[in-house]
Write an enzyme that holds these catalytic residues in place. Structure first.
Site, PDB file in Angstrom:
ATOM      1  N   ARG B 101       0.819  -1.193   0.000  1.00  0.00           N
ATOM      2  CA  ARG B 101       0.000   0.000   0.000  1.00  0.00           C
ATOM      3  C   ARG B 101       0.869   1.265   0.000  1.00  0.00           C
ATOM      4  O   ARG B 101       0.471   2.302  -0.481  1.00  0.00           O
ATOM      5  CB  ARG B 101      -0.841  -0.032   1.278  1.00  0.00           C
ATOM      6  CG  ARG B 101      -2.254   0.398   1.138  1.00  0.00           C
ATOM      7  CD  ARG B 101      -2.881   0.383   2.533  1.00  0.00           C
ATOM      8  NE  ARG B 101      -3.048   1.729   3.014  1.00  0.00           N
ATOM      9  CZ  ARG B 101      -2.323   2.317   3.953  1.00  0.00           C
ATOM     10  NH1 ARG B 101      -1.361   1.668   4.544  1.00  0.00           N
ATOM     11  NH2 ARG B 101      -2.564   3.553   4.321  1.00  0.00           N
ATOM     12  N   GLY B 102       2.060   1.135   0.599  1.00  0.00           N
ATOM     13  CA  GLY B 102       2.917   2.307   0.748  1.00  0.00           C
ATOM     14  C   GLY B 102       3.496   2.774  -0.577  1.00  0.00           C
ATOM     15  O   GLY B 102       3.655   1.984  -1.506  1.00  0.00           O
ATOM     16  N   CYS B 103       3.810   4.078  -0.664  1.00  0.00           N
ATOM     17  CA  CYS B 103       4.384   4.628  -1.896  1.00  0.00           C
ATOM     18  C   CYS B 103       5.883   4.392  -1.980  1.00  0.00           C
ATOM     19  O   CYS B 103       6.453   4.361  -3.064  1.00  0.00           O
ATOM     20  CB  CYS B 103       4.134   6.134  -1.978  1.00  0.00           C
ATOM     21  SG  CYS B 103       2.450   6.529  -2.419  1.00  0.00           S
ATOM     22  N   VAL B 104       6.531   4.277  -0.827  1.00  0.00           N
ATOM     23  CA  VAL B 104       7.998   4.155  -0.849  1.00  0.00           C
ATOM     24  C   VAL B 104       8.417   2.904  -0.088  1.00  0.00           C
ATOM     25  O   VAL B 104       8.043   2.754   1.057  1.00  0.00           O
ATOM     26  CB  VAL B 104       8.670   5.388  -0.206  1.00  0.00           C
ATOM     27  CG1 VAL B 104      10.180   5.222  -0.233  1.00  0.00           C
ATOM     28  CG2 VAL B 104       8.267   6.639  -0.947  1.00  0.00           C
TER      29      VAL B 104
END
Lengths: 178, 104
Positions: B101-104
């Site tokens: 889910r995280g962008c990074v």
């Protein structure tokens, strides 16, 4: 005919077989801490999707790859009308934004918020981007203006390019100017 | 939610094919999932996958490339070597976890 026929397994298509030739070039022109991140996050995401990615650093963006400056990017609330205080929906009055110590405090706060999300600092983020296969380039005119040479930049910057070089390099790429 | 058959077993997946039930996974299945996407599992692959499984059990989120490097101890470069082109999604798939889910 036997009754053992079954539907093919559902497997994600990672697009390995197709060569999309997709290419992304990101021009980073800002040296403020908050404006360093959009390019880094998108470059990292693009590399994770198998997209060839180039980052071109120009003007203030040069600070992101300059050894003596890259660890000290700052964030200032001055001139940023969207600067909210960490509580509720309170805006920081613009009159207070240029006060001494405000930039230091705001930078510290932003760095903490970024770190809390597990997002690396700018130099570490560029390390990760290079490790993922990203390419870093400096801008010739900015280097000349700031009297910087390749030795002043991160060692993994692949070269200092003229505007024309960049146009050639980014042939067929999608472009983002930040 | 679709059910698909891999390795002779019915498993619940989302529309793309990522597993949706954490406990339906075991290492045999992981090996079969890897084979589906052309990956032959080695010890180095298992190190990543086992980290992802353990991390998910406590974080309830799939670790990103960044987290696999900083917490799992597997450098980004190696992740790209083990799971070419799209390591984040491929690692999640083999580990039977949702896409991060995280962008990074």
């Amino acid at each position: 005919m036997t009754a053992t026929e079954s539907a093919p397994a559902i497997v994600p298509d990672f697009g390995d077989d197709e060569d999309t030739g997709r290419k992304l070039a990101i021009i980073c022109s800002k040296g403020n801490l908050d404006m360093a991140y959009p390019g880094l996050i998108l470059a990292n995401a693009a590399l994770g999707e198998g997209v060839e990615t180039h980052m071109f650093f120009t003007f203030w963006g040069f600070d992101m790859i300059t050894k003596s400056r890259m660890h000290n990017l700052q964030f200032t609330p001055a001139g940023n009308a969207a600067m909210h205080l960490p509580v509720g929906d309170v805006r920081l009055p613009q009159l207070l934004a240029p006060l001494p110590g405000m930039t230091t405090a705001a930078t510290k706060l932003l760095k903490k918020q970024i770190a809390d999300l597990g997002v690396p600092e700018v130099p570490d983020f560029l390390d990760q981007i290079v490790a993922a296969g990203g390419h870093l380039w400096g801008c010739r005119m900015s280097a000349d203006m700031m009297k910087l040479e390749e030795k002043d930049l991160r060692d993994d910057v692949e070269g200092i390019l003229t505007a024309a070089d960049f146009i050639v390099l980014s042939n067929g790429a999608q472009l983002l100017f930040i | 939610m679709p059910v698909t058959t891999i390795n002779g077993r019915g498993i619940h997946v989302d529309d793309e094919g990522f597993l949706t039930v954490y406990d339906e996974w075991d290492e045999d299945l992981g090996k079969a999932l890897a084979a589906q996407i052309g990956i032959d599992m080695t010890d180095a692959h298992w190190k990543v996958i086992r980290f992802l499984r353990e991390d998910f059990a406590t974080q309830f989120e799939t670790a990103t490339t960044r987290r696999v490097e900083t917490v799992g101890g597997v450098p980004t470069k190696e992740q790209f070597k083990l799971f070419p082109k799209k390591p984040q999604k491929k690692m999640a798939y083999v580990a039977g976890l949702p896409k991060p889910r995280g962008c990074v």
